[in-house]
Design a protein around this motif. Structure first.
Motif, PDB file in Angstrom:
ATOM      1  N   ASN A 239       0.843  -1.196   0.000  1.00 58.74           N
ATOM      2  CA  ASN A 239       0.000   0.000   0.000  1.00 58.74           C
ATOM      3  C   ASN A 239       0.874   1.241   0.000  1.00 58.74           C
ATOM      4  O   ASN A 239       1.479   1.588   1.004  1.00 58.74           O
ATOM      5  CB  ASN A 239      -0.904  -0.017   1.240  1.00 58.74           C
ATOM      6  CG  ASN A 239      -1.920   1.104   1.227  1.00 58.74           C
ATOM      7  OD1 ASN A 239      -1.984   1.886   0.297  1.00 58.74           O
ATOM      8  ND2 ASN A 239      -2.721   1.178   2.280  1.00 58.74           N
TER       9      ASN A 239
ATOM     10  N   TYR B  49      -0.390   4.277  -1.009  1.00 64.31           N
ATOM     11  CA  TYR B  49      -1.252   5.460  -1.026  1.00 64.31           C
ATOM     12  C   TYR B  49      -0.744   6.531  -0.064  1.00 64.31           C
ATOM     13  O   TYR B  49      -0.869   7.734  -0.309  1.00 64.31           O
ATOM     14  CB  TYR B  49      -2.686   5.080  -0.635  1.00 64.31           C
ATOM     15  CG  TYR B  49      -3.442   4.400  -1.743  1.00 64.31           C
ATOM     16  CD1 TYR B  49      -3.619   5.018  -2.979  1.00 64.31           C
ATOM     17  CD2 TYR B  49      -3.999   3.136  -1.545  1.00 64.31           C
ATOM     18  CE1 TYR B  49      -4.314   4.392  -3.993  1.00 64.31           C
ATOM     19  CE2 TYR B  49      -4.697   2.498  -2.558  1.00 64.31           C
ATOM     20  CZ  TYR B  49      -4.864   3.130  -3.786  1.00 64.31           C
ATOM     21  OH  TYR B  49      -5.552   2.515  -4.783  1.00 64.31           O
ATOM     22  N   SER B  50      -0.160   6.071   1.061  1.00 65.96           N
ATOM     23  CA  SER B  50       0.314   7.021   2.064  1.00 65.96           C
ATOM     24  C   SER B  50       1.428   7.895   1.537  1.00 65.96           C
ATOM     25  O   SER B  50       1.640   9.010   1.995  1.00 65.96           O
ATOM     26  CB  SER B  50       0.784   6.268   3.320  1.00 65.96           C
ATOM     27  OG  SER B  50       1.806   5.355   2.976  1.00 65.96           O
TER      28      SER B  50
ATOM     29  N   THR C 165      -1.162   2.498  -6.312  1.00 63.49           N
ATOM     30  CA  THR C 165      -0.685   1.119  -6.196  1.00 63.49           C
ATOM     31  C   THR C 165      -1.832   0.168  -6.482  1.00 63.49           C
ATOM     32  O   THR C 165      -2.994   0.559  -6.465  1.00 63.49           O
ATOM     33  CB  THR C 165      -0.141   0.861  -4.784  1.00 63.49           C
ATOM     34  OG1 THR C 165       0.473  -0.427  -4.763  1.00 63.49           O
ATOM     35  CG2 THR C 165      -1.255   0.891  -3.749  1.00 63.49           C
ATOM     36  N   ASN C 166      -1.489  -1.065  -6.717  1.00 61.27           N
ATOM     37  CA  ASN C 166      -2.495  -2.104  -6.923  1.00 61.27           C
ATOM     38  C   ASN C 166      -2.387  -3.095  -5.770  1.00 61.27           C
ATOM     39  O   ASN C 166      -1.401  -3.802  -5.638  1.00 61.27           O
ATOM     40  CB  ASN C 166      -2.274  -2.809  -8.260  1.00 61.27           C
ATOM     41  CG  ASN C 166      -3.355  -3.845  -8.528  1.00 61.27           C
ATOM     42  OD1 ASN C 166      -4.312  -3.972  -7.759  1.00 61.27           O
ATOM     43  ND2 ASN C 166      -3.215  -4.565  -9.622  1.00 61.27           N
ATOM     44  N   LEU C 167      -3.401  -3.111  -4.935  1.00 59.14           N
ATOM     45  CA  LEU C 167      -3.379  -3.973  -3.750  1.00 59.14           C
ATOM     46  C   LEU C 167      -3.788  -5.403  -4.055  1.00 59.14           C
ATOM     47  O   LEU C 167      -3.800  -6.243  -3.168  1.00 59.14           O
ATOM     48  CB  LEU C 167      -4.311  -3.410  -2.672  1.00 59.14           C
ATOM     49  CG  LEU C 167      -3.721  -2.323  -1.778  1.00 59.14           C
ATOM     50  CD1 LEU C 167      -4.786  -1.729  -0.890  1.00 59.14           C
ATOM     51  CD2 LEU C 167      -2.597  -2.875  -0.937  1.00 59.14           C
TER      52      LEU C 167
ATOM     53  N   GLU D 165      -8.549  -5.533  -6.067  1.00 60.14           N
ATOM     54  CA  GLU D 165      -8.541  -4.153  -5.614  1.00 60.14           C
ATOM     55  C   GLU D 165      -9.662  -3.343  -6.254  1.00 60.14           C
ATOM     56  O   GLU D 165     -10.305  -2.510  -5.604  1.00 60.14           O
ATOM     57  CB  GLU D 165      -7.175  -3.523  -5.916  1.00 60.14           C
ATOM     58  CG  GLU D 165      -7.106  -2.000  -5.782  1.00 60.14           C
ATOM     59  CD  GLU D 165      -7.245  -1.542  -4.338  1.00 60.14           C
ATOM     60  OE1 GLU D 165      -7.374  -0.323  -4.134  1.00 60.14           O
ATOM     61  OE2 GLU D 165      -7.249  -2.383  -3.432  1.00 60.14           O
TER      62      GLU D 165
ATOM     63  N   LYS E 256     -12.809  -4.394  -4.634  1.00 67.65           N
ATOM     64  CA  LYS E 256     -12.736  -4.382  -3.166  1.00 67.65           C
ATOM     65  C   LYS E 256     -13.352  -5.655  -2.591  1.00 67.65           C
ATOM     66  O   LYS E 256     -14.152  -5.633  -1.658  1.00 67.65           O
ATOM     67  CB  LYS E 256     -13.455  -3.148  -2.599  1.00 67.65           C
ATOM     68  CG  LYS E 256     -12.910  -1.812  -3.072  1.00 67.65           C
ATOM     69  CD  LYS E 256     -11.564  -1.514  -2.436  1.00 67.65           C
ATOM     70  CE  LYS E 256     -11.134  -0.073  -2.691  1.00 67.65           C
ATOM     71  NZ  LYS E 256     -10.892   0.224  -4.089  1.00 67.65           N
TER      72      LYS E 256
ATOM     73  N   ASP F 258     -12.052  -3.148   2.000  1.00 68.17           N
ATOM     74  CA  ASP F 258     -11.077  -2.227   1.407  1.00 68.17           C
ATOM     75  C   ASP F 258      -9.765  -2.356   2.176  1.00 68.17           C
ATOM     76  O   ASP F 258      -9.604  -1.788   3.258  1.00 68.17           O
ATOM     77  CB  ASP F 258     -11.617  -0.796   1.475  1.00 68.17           C
ATOM     78  CG  ASP F 258     -10.692   0.202   0.763  1.00 68.17           C
ATOM     79  OD1 ASP F 258      -9.657  -0.241   0.217  1.00 68.17           O
ATOM     80  OD2 ASP F 258     -11.007   1.401   0.757  1.00 68.17           O
TER      81      ASP F 258
ATOM     82  N   SER G  36      -6.944  -1.115   1.553  1.00 68.56           N
ATOM     83  CA  SER G  36      -6.123   0.096   1.609  1.00 68.56           C
ATOM     84  C   SER G  36      -6.292   0.829   2.935  1.00 68.56           C
ATOM     85  O   SER G  36      -5.449   1.638   3.320  1.00 68.56           O
ATOM     86  CB  SER G  36      -6.477   1.031   0.451  1.00 68.56           C
ATOM     87  OG  SER G  36      -7.800   1.542   0.594  1.00 68.56           O
ATOM     88  N   GLN G  37      -7.401   0.546   3.654  1.00 63.61           N
ATOM     89  CA  GLN G  37      -7.638   1.175   4.948  1.00 63.61           C
ATOM     90  C   GLN G  37      -6.988   0.384   6.095  1.00 63.61           C
ATOM     91  O   GLN G  37      -7.057   0.798   7.245  1.00 63.61           O
ATOM     92  CB  GLN G  37      -9.149   1.282   5.207  1.00 63.61           C
ATOM     93  CG  GLN G  37      -9.922   2.028   4.136  1.00 63.61           C
ATOM     94  CD  GLN G  37      -9.431   3.454   3.984  1.00 63.61           C
ATOM     95  OE1 GLN G  37      -9.250   4.163   4.973  1.00 63.61           O
ATOM     96  NE2 GLN G  37      -9.190   3.881   2.751  1.00 63.61           N
TER      97      GLN G  37
ATOM     98  N   GLU H 251       2.420   0.143   3.941  1.00 64.53           N
ATOM     99  CA  GLU H 251       3.150   0.116   2.669  1.00 64.53           C
ATOM    100  C   GLU H 251       3.892  -1.202   2.491  1.00 64.53           C
ATOM    101  O   GLU H 251       3.851  -1.802   1.422  1.00 64.53           O
ATOM    102  CB  GLU H 251       4.130   1.285   2.610  1.00 64.53           C
ATOM    103  CG  GLU H 251       4.897   1.344   1.284  1.00 64.53           C
ATOM    104  CD  GLU H 251       5.763   2.591   1.165  1.00 64.53           C
ATOM    105  OE1 GLU H 251       6.505   2.691   0.169  1.00 64.53           O
ATOM    106  OE2 GLU H 251       5.693   3.457   2.073  1.00 64.53           O
TER     107      GLU H 251
END
Length: 687
Positions: A89, A91-92, A97-99, A220, A223, A247, A249-250, A254
């Motif tokens: 991840n 996003y931060s 990115t692709n999770l 991803e 979800k 989800d 991503s939450q 990383e």
């Protein structure tokens, strides 16, 4: 691969110029970098010889490449994680990115005992490989009582659970679940797979010992996390067992580690991983089933066949005579009286012969415990292999026997997860035998007072208190009649295989209809747990049960008996001592030293103060068991109290109660009032 590449490079060097050789070295470095990048995103192990894994706990790799996470050791855990953290991840950091990821693995669970697994395997995505603070059993070696359900964990796990944990609301003891930061699944389903041929779901037994394959795929874009399971020789079914909207991503950071965690509890299993494929950037490769390592051979019971001999006719006649004589003698040995009125309670009456056989003739090696009531023996019913506990109680008086047996039959219909089920009774020659479910860990008082290992931690103690409170609420309010237990204490709380508390010993229980008043006027119970008003009125009520439960709460929190405080000045009882600690502004000083301060302060204060309130000398000041459970669950807040409001001299009250009991004229047999220990009951001989 690299060895072959460098071998080729050496041959090319012998056939090329120096300039061309330097060019080949550059190509080699680019190739190595590209290979490592590819390996970082995906890997496949058809067996784990030379695998890049980090192992801890009791996990190990067999010479044939079989990964074993746990063995049949009790209360252990094992971990096996891919050593390289994977980028999940970003996003931060502001990057897209692709999770999405895909993985599949083949596993097998071989239980030590049939139908008793412990506790399972969890495929785990974690920000760390350090699980030194985790616990085994139902925590899977990932969490502990203080950190489960915390968002800061950033853990996702797919559990293969073979034990039913009530506190985590497990659906059964054979399920697959999706866990987020907690062993309590956000979604779970009984283990099964969809048969494309039969067009229906077919159940699987996780602890069958047979290899199975699990597929986990996260999309991803959608979800959606899909989990699919099937026997190892069956292709991946078209329908997943679980399809969970989530989800990641939450949740994920990383960089994360992927791997397996496994644990055992009171019961244990061999937990194996045979092969594993993972891909962070696409579909994971399929495992080559034929190349997977084989499991260790299971021990098979050898079948024994008895040789049948044909005896001469004369020997057969002699044998018949011997059998007849033996049967006559044995019938006298097991002789018991069955009166006409007992036929209506038939299903609850056990034959003495069956109980005698179940306990191996009540041999000393089957003895579980003894007390003022008699002895308790372990047994196994031969017709069903059910384990039981048999309590032998002397009951010479015939007065009230019919009413007593009627109550035993009624209590046998009680059903609650925190009650030891009373299965029935047997009556023979002035002796009463009560038959209960067998609890493998015995009584709670052994763990509190006799230094039995493992020491109960605060999470386990608090869970036991909640369980017993729930059982008393059921007895007082939720069954068809009001049931007064009349002997709530640590020695009557038994622990099952997972150390859950179950209230047992209904030998002194009384029943009456809701809305009516109990009629009993006989004082029964155990010194140290008797409510003061019980001796004055002779009437047990739900409030007297609450008083005893209050003393029980203090026992569990303080690790001390009600009337035997070692290291405390003579004459002080547990109630007064806890109250003195509170008045001195240090109520936590009363906590059990064996806990070493490892408890939630808020919970410990609640238990100590609520224990004092339940044991209030005035019955109208005590809460009901429904209110007690609301305090435990956090649905109600215990009002602020001053210790002076509880400062009626409890030791004086207890002494007065004892004198009143003696003034009733009851005989304690060979015991004097001062020689009775806190674990001996005053049996109501006349019932």
């Amino acid at each position: 691969m690299l060895i072959n590449f460098f071998s080729l490079l050496l041959k090319l060097h012998m056939a090329t110029s120096l300039k061309e050789f330097h060019f080949l070295i550059i190509l080699c470095l680019l190739f190595i970098h590209f290979s490592l990048a590819q390996d970082g995103n995906q890997f496949i192990y058809n067996g784990f010889q030379g695998a890049n894994l980090h192992l801890d706990g009791i996990a190990k790799i067999h010479p044939n490449g079989l990964l074993q996470l746990t063995n049949t050791s009790k209360q252990q855990m094992g971990h096996a994680f891919y050593r390289i953290p994977l980028s999940f991840n970003t996003y931060s950091s502001g990057l897209m990115t692709n999770l999405s990821f895909s993985t599949n693995f083949v596993f097998a669970m071989v239980p030590e005992l049939p139908n008793l697994g412990g506790h399972g395997i969890a495929f785990t995505i974690s920000p760390t490989m350090n699980f030194s603070h985790a616990l085994q059993s139902q925590f899977f070696g990932i969490f502990n009582p203080s950190n489960w359900s915390l968002p800061a964990n950033h853990v996702v796990a797919i559990e293969l659970d073979t034990s039913m944990s009530i506190e985590f609301e497990d659906i059964d003891k054979n399920h697959v679940g999706v866990d987020v930061n907690s062993p309590k699944s956000i979604e779970a389903a009984p283990t099964s797979y969809f048969s494309d041929k039969e067009r229906k779901n077919i159940s699987l037994e996780l602890i069958s010992g047979n290899p199975m394959q699990l597929w986990i795929d996260y999309d991803e874009a959608e979800k959606t996390l899909n989990v699919t399971i099937a026997p190892v020789k069956i292709p991946k079914p078209n329908r997943p067992l679980l399809s969970t909207a989530i989800d990641l991503s939450q949740i994920l950071l990383e960089y994360m580690y992927v791997g397996f965690s496994s644990s055992t509890g009171t019961f244990a299993s061999d937990h194996y991983i045979l092969g594993w494929s993972f891909n962070k950037s696409g579909q994971a490769q399929s495992l080559e089933i034929s190349k997977l390592p084989s499991l260790p051979p299971q021990k098979r019971k050898k079948k024994s066949f008895k040789m049948i001999l044909i005896l001469p006719l004369a020997a057969a006649v002699v044998l018949i005579i011997v059998i007849g004589a033996s049967y006559f003698i044995r019938s006298k040995k097991y002789e018991e009286v069955l009166e006409e009125w007992e036929t209506e309670y038939g299903p609850h009456r056990f034959s003495y012969k069956n109980l005698y056989r179940a306990t191996n003739g009540f041999k000393e090696r089957e003895l579980l415990g003894r007390g003022g009531f008699g002895k308790v023996y372990r047994g196994k019913l031969h017709n069903s292999n059910q384990q039981i506990a048999v309590k032998r109680v002397s009951h010479d008086s015939k007065q009230g026997m019919k009413e007593f047996v009627a109550e035993i039959a009624s209590i046998g219909r009680l059903r609650h997860r925190n009650l030891v089920q009373l299965l029935g009774y047997c009556r023979r020659r002035g002796e009463l035998l009560l038959v209960y479910d067998y609890m493998p860990n015995g009584s709670l008082d052994k763990f509190l007072f006799n230094n039995v290992k493992p020491n109960l931690n605060w999470f386990q103690r608090f869970r036991i208190l909640k369980g017993v409170a729930s059982a008393l609420l059921y007895l007082h309010e939720e069954w068809e009649q009001v049931v007064l237990h009349r002997d709530v204490k640590a020695s009557n709380v038994l622990l099952d295989a997972d150390l859950n508390g179950r209230l047992g010993d209904f030998g002194l229980a009384r029943l009456y209809d809701h809305g009516s008043n109990p009629q009993t006027t006989h004082v029964v119970g155990t010194l140290g747990y008797l409510a003061p008003e019980l001796a004055r009125t002779g009437k047990a009520t739900t409030s007297t049960d609450v008083f005893a439960f209050g003393i029980f709460m203090l026992e569990v929190a303080c690790g001390r008996r009600p009337t035997n405080l070692q290291g405390v000045r003579e004459g002080v009882i547990l109630l007064d001592w806890v109250l003195e600690c509170w008045k001195g502004g240090a109520i936590l000083d009363a906590s059990d030293p064996k806990l070493e301060g490892n408890y939630l302060t808020k919970e410990m204060e609640l238990v100590l103060k609520l224990g004092l309130l339940c044991s209030h000398p005035l019955p109208e000041m005590r809460p009901s068991m429904r209110q007690v459970l609301q305090y435990f669950d956090g649905d109600a807040t215990l009002q602020e109290m001053q210790p002076d409001s509880l400062s009626i001299n409890t030791s004086t009250e207890s002494n007065e109660a004892l004198q009143l009991v003696m003034s009733f004229g009851y005989s304690f047999g060979k015991y004097s009032a001062h020689s009775l220990s806190s674990n001996e009951s005053i049996l109501d001989k006349t019932r």
